[in-house]
Design an enzyme around this catalytic site. Structure first.
Site, PDB file in Angstrom:
ATOM      1  N   LYS A  29      87.559  41.151 -32.142  1.00  0.00           N
ATOM      2  CA  LYS A  29      87.797  39.825 -31.561  1.00  0.00           C
ATOM      3  C   LYS A  29      89.135  39.680 -32.379  1.00  0.00           C
ATOM      4  O   LYS A  29      89.583  40.098 -33.389  1.00  0.00           O
ATOM      5  CB  LYS A  29      86.962  38.760 -32.449  1.00  0.00           C
ATOM      6  CG  LYS A  29      86.753  37.567 -31.571  1.00  0.00           C
ATOM      7  CD  LYS A  29      85.897  37.613 -30.306  1.00  0.00           C
ATOM      8  CE  LYS A  29      85.606  36.249 -29.749  1.00  0.00           C
ATOM      9  NZ  LYS A  29      84.879  36.543 -28.592  1.00  0.00           N
ATOM     10  N   GLY A  36      74.118  21.636 -18.163  1.00  0.00           N
ATOM     11  CA  GLY A  36      75.394  21.897 -17.868  1.00  0.00           C
ATOM     12  C   GLY A  36      75.695  22.843 -16.593  1.00  0.00           C
ATOM     13  O   GLY A  36      75.325  23.819 -16.456  1.00  0.00           O
ATOM     14  N   GLY A  57      78.793  23.943 -15.315  1.00  0.00           N
ATOM     15  CA  GLY A  57      80.183  24.355 -15.499  1.00  0.00           C
ATOM     16  C   GLY A  57      80.327  25.383 -14.455  1.00  0.00           C
ATOM     17  O   GLY A  57      79.666  25.793 -13.629  1.00  0.00           O
ATOM     18  N   VAL A  79      79.493  28.400 -15.288  1.00  0.00           N
ATOM     19  CA  VAL A  79      78.187  29.322 -14.794  1.00  0.00           C
ATOM     20  C   VAL A  79      77.083  28.366 -14.365  1.00  0.00           C
ATOM     21  O   VAL A  79      76.317  28.894 -13.403  1.00  0.00           O
ATOM     22  CB  VAL A  79      77.668  29.968 -16.410  1.00  0.00           C
ATOM     23  CG1 VAL A  79      76.797  30.598 -16.359  1.00  0.00           C
ATOM     24  CG2 VAL A  79      79.026  30.510 -16.836  1.00  0.00           C
TER      25      VAL A  79
HETATM   26  P1  NAD Z   1      82.113  25.309 -18.677  1.00  0.00           P
HETATM   27  O1  NAD Z   1      83.007  24.496 -19.742  1.00  0.00           O
HETATM   28  O2  NAD Z   1      82.566  25.646 -17.451  1.00  0.00           O
HETATM   29  O3  NAD Z   1      80.906  24.324 -18.464  1.00  0.00           O
HETATM   30  C1  NAD Z   1      79.880  23.594 -19.554  1.00  0.00           C
HETATM   31  C2  NAD Z   1      79.575  22.289 -18.789  1.00  0.00           C
HETATM   32  O4  NAD Z   1      78.739  21.807 -19.613  1.00  0.00           O
HETATM   33  C3  NAD Z   1      80.474  21.383 -18.423  1.00  0.00           C
HETATM   34  O5  NAD Z   1      80.169  21.043 -16.910  1.00  0.00           O
HETATM   35  C4  NAD Z   1      80.085  20.207 -19.111  1.00  0.00           C
HETATM   36  O6  NAD Z   1      80.444  19.106 -18.778  1.00  0.00           O
HETATM   37  C5  NAD Z   1      78.727  20.345 -19.759  1.00  0.00           C
HETATM   38  N1  NAD Z   1      78.245  19.741 -20.595  1.00  0.00           N
HETATM   39  C6  NAD Z   1      78.914  19.643 -21.848  1.00  0.00           C
HETATM   40  N2  NAD Z   1      78.076  18.794 -22.974  1.00  0.00           N
HETATM   41  C7  NAD Z   1      76.946  18.774 -22.267  1.00  0.00           C
HETATM   42  C8  NAD Z   1      75.512  17.948 -22.671  1.00  0.00           C
HETATM   43  N3  NAD Z   1      75.571  17.397 -23.859  1.00  0.00           N
HETATM   44  N4  NAD Z   1      74.731  17.680 -21.613  1.00  0.00           N
HETATM   45  C9  NAD Z   1      74.857  18.559 -20.545  1.00  0.00           C
HETATM   46  N5  NAD Z   1      76.032  19.239 -20.005  1.00  0.00           N
HETATM   47  C10 NAD Z   1      77.139  19.217 -20.968  1.00  0.00           C
HETATM   48  O7  NAD Z   1      81.568  26.438 -19.450  1.00  0.00           O
HETATM   49  P2  NAD Z   1      80.998  27.852 -18.674  1.00  0.00           P
HETATM   50  O8  NAD Z   1      82.081  28.818 -18.682  1.00  0.00           O
HETATM   51  O9  NAD Z   1      80.188  27.490 -17.481  1.00  0.00           O
HETATM   52  O10 NAD Z   1      80.092  28.384 -20.082  1.00  0.00           O
HETATM   53  C11 NAD Z   1      78.797  27.883 -20.301  1.00  0.00           C
HETATM   54  C12 NAD Z   1      78.085  28.374 -21.580  1.00  0.00           C
HETATM   55  O11 NAD Z   1      78.113  29.770 -21.389  1.00  0.00           O
HETATM   56  C13 NAD Z   1      79.186  28.217 -22.705  1.00  0.00           C
HETATM   57  O12 NAD Z   1      78.395  28.106 -23.968  1.00  0.00           O
HETATM   58  C14 NAD Z   1      79.947  29.533 -22.693  1.00  0.00           C
HETATM   59  O13 NAD Z   1      80.189  29.768 -24.067  1.00  0.00           O
HETATM   60  C15 NAD Z   1      78.836  30.365 -22.321  1.00  0.00           C
HETATM   61  N6  NAD Z   1      79.119  31.619 -21.797  1.00  0.00           N
HETATM   62  C16 NAD Z   1      79.969  31.515 -20.487  1.00  0.00           C
HETATM   63  C17 NAD Z   1      80.202  32.821 -20.057  1.00  0.00           C
HETATM   64  C18 NAD Z   1      81.444  32.668 -18.537  1.00  0.00           C
HETATM   65  O14 NAD Z   1      81.508  33.916 -18.024  1.00  0.00           O
HETATM   66  N7  NAD Z   1      81.809  31.742 -18.421  1.00  0.00           N
HETATM   67  C19 NAD Z   1      80.049  34.092 -20.645  1.00  0.00           C
HETATM   68  C20 NAD Z   1      79.074  34.208 -21.584  1.00  0.00           C
HETATM   69  C21 NAD Z   1      78.521  32.823 -22.225  1.00  0.00           C
END
Ligand code: NAD
Length: 340
Positions: A78, A174, A176, A178
């Site tokens: 990291k 959530g 977002g 993913v």
């Molecule tokens: P993102 O920021 O695109 O989406 C997160 C979503 O969660 C947002 O729409 C946000 O409004 C919502 N959110 C926040 N607080 C909330 C709550 N209290 N209740 C309901 N919804 C809420 O993030 P992402 O890229 O989709 O990643 C989601 C999770 O997966 C994160 O924890 C990230 O670390 C993990 N992750 C992502 C990836 C990736 O490829 N993007 C890979 C491994 C792990």
């Protein structure tokens, strides 16, 4: 500093300073037993250098565990770039970081993380080949979502007796990058969806596209469902929420879902099957790692099947050893990394 390294068994710490661009960076290489250390580069403000070192070291270890269980020939690393109070040129800063990464000779491969983007990786790529997730590579999130889908099927099979999602009730917290893609796959597979997001627009889209039932953000955790898929925040399984869960399993994308390791034991004691987060959400890492190794789209997609088989192995071992899947996953990763 050595105490931090020893506490998480980090092999190497590299520090870089470039007064011309304001670069102050730390690269933590946790372990290279399985291959070069891959892990994201954070660009954040830290109260002091020690907290930046601790962050890099702790996260590097997490990457070793994740890569090992994803079946990748990689170790964990990291990087942290301490965000200066008044950055001059962001481009020049990331270019300087690229030169630093290059000097490590491939022992560390960098990627996007909190506070960085594909454009920053493009700046780094001007000076080193040891970088992935540039803008040319594309968003890893769709692969994370596909991996979580595979993991949900494995979890349903282990806990409910079948990997068919048709008719199952799945709560997605959530929507977002993913969570939204995952909700689409689940709806396509015939699952009934309950969804929440603090972003009203995303919630409305999920209702419109997938016929999902919207729920006020915090209430989602207490809804009766077959599988709860946390895809927003970390720490959702904590002493305040655990007693209110009404699901048979927890399987989602969010990082650090358990507030503490004891929460994993508590879930197991309550008969709730937990898919260790760093195993089920490794699709994005698989994507960026194999892309960097020059693998084809088909090879990358095929490797996602590792998530399903690894989770099944963890669940079987957890059953035999009467331990939580979270503890079994850690032990398995340690056997692969340290050979003990
Ligand atoms: P993102 O920021 O695109 O989406 C997160 C979503 O969660 C947002 O729409 C946000 O409004 C919502 N959110 C926040 N607080 C909330 C709550 N209290 N209740 C309901 N919804 C809420 O993030 P992402 O890229 O989709 O990643 C989601 C999770 O997966 C994160 O924890 C990230 O670390 C993990 N992750 C992502 C990836 C990736 O490829 N993007 C890979 C491994 C792990």
């Amino acid at each position: 500093m050595f105490a931090t390294m020893e506490a998480v068994r980090v092999e190497e710490l590299h520090l870089a300073s470039d007064p011309q661009t304001g670069l102050q960076a730390i690269v933590a290489i946790h372990n290279t037993h399985l291959g070069p250390a891959l892990g994201g580069c954070r660009y954040l403000a830290y109260p002091d250098v020690d907290s930046a070192v601790r962050d890099a070291a702790r996260l590097a270890r997490g990457m070793s565990y994740k890569a090992a269980l994803a079946g990748l020939a990689l170790g964990g690393g990291k990087a942290v770039i301490i965000r200066p109070p008044q950055p001059s040129s962001r481009e020049a800063l990331f270019e300087a970081f690229g030169r630093f990464v290059d000097k490590l000779g491939g022992r560390y491969i960098t990627a996007v993380d909190s506070g960085t983007s594909g454009v920053d990786m493009d700046c780094i790529a001007r000076h080193t080949a040891h970088v992935t997730s540039t803008t040319a590579g594309g968003d890893p999130s769709p692969h994370t979502a596909l991996g979580v889908l595979a993991g949900i099927r494995a979890t349903a099979k282990a806990r409910l007796g079948s990997d068919k999602l048709d008719g199952l009730c799945i709560a997605v917290q959530g929507l977002g990058h993913v969570g939204f893609a995952l909700a689409g796959h689940l709806a396509e597979a015939g699952a009934r969806l309950i969804v929440s997001d603090i972003d009203e627009g995303r919630l409305e889209q999920a209702v419109e596209h997938f016929g999902a039932q919207p729920v006020v953000a915090d209430a989602l955790l207490t809804m009766p469902c077959d599988i709860l898929a946390p895809c927003g925040l970390g720490g959702v399984i904590n002493p305040q929420t655990i007693g209110k869960l009404r699901c048979a399993a927890v399987a989602g994308a969010a990082n650090n879902q358990l507030d503490s390791p004891e929460m994993g034991d508590e879930l197991a004691a309550r008969g709730i099957l937990y898919a260790p987060d760093y195993v089920i959400n490794s699709g994005g890492l698989i994507f960026v790692a194999l892309q960097h190794q020059g693998c084809s789209h088909e090879e990358i997609t095929a490797h996602l099947a590792h998530i399903d088989s690894r989770l099944t192995e963890i669940y079987d071992e957890a059953l035999v050893e009467r331990r939580s899947p979270a503890r079994v996953a850690d032990s398995l990763a340690e056997r692969l990394i340290y050979g003990s």
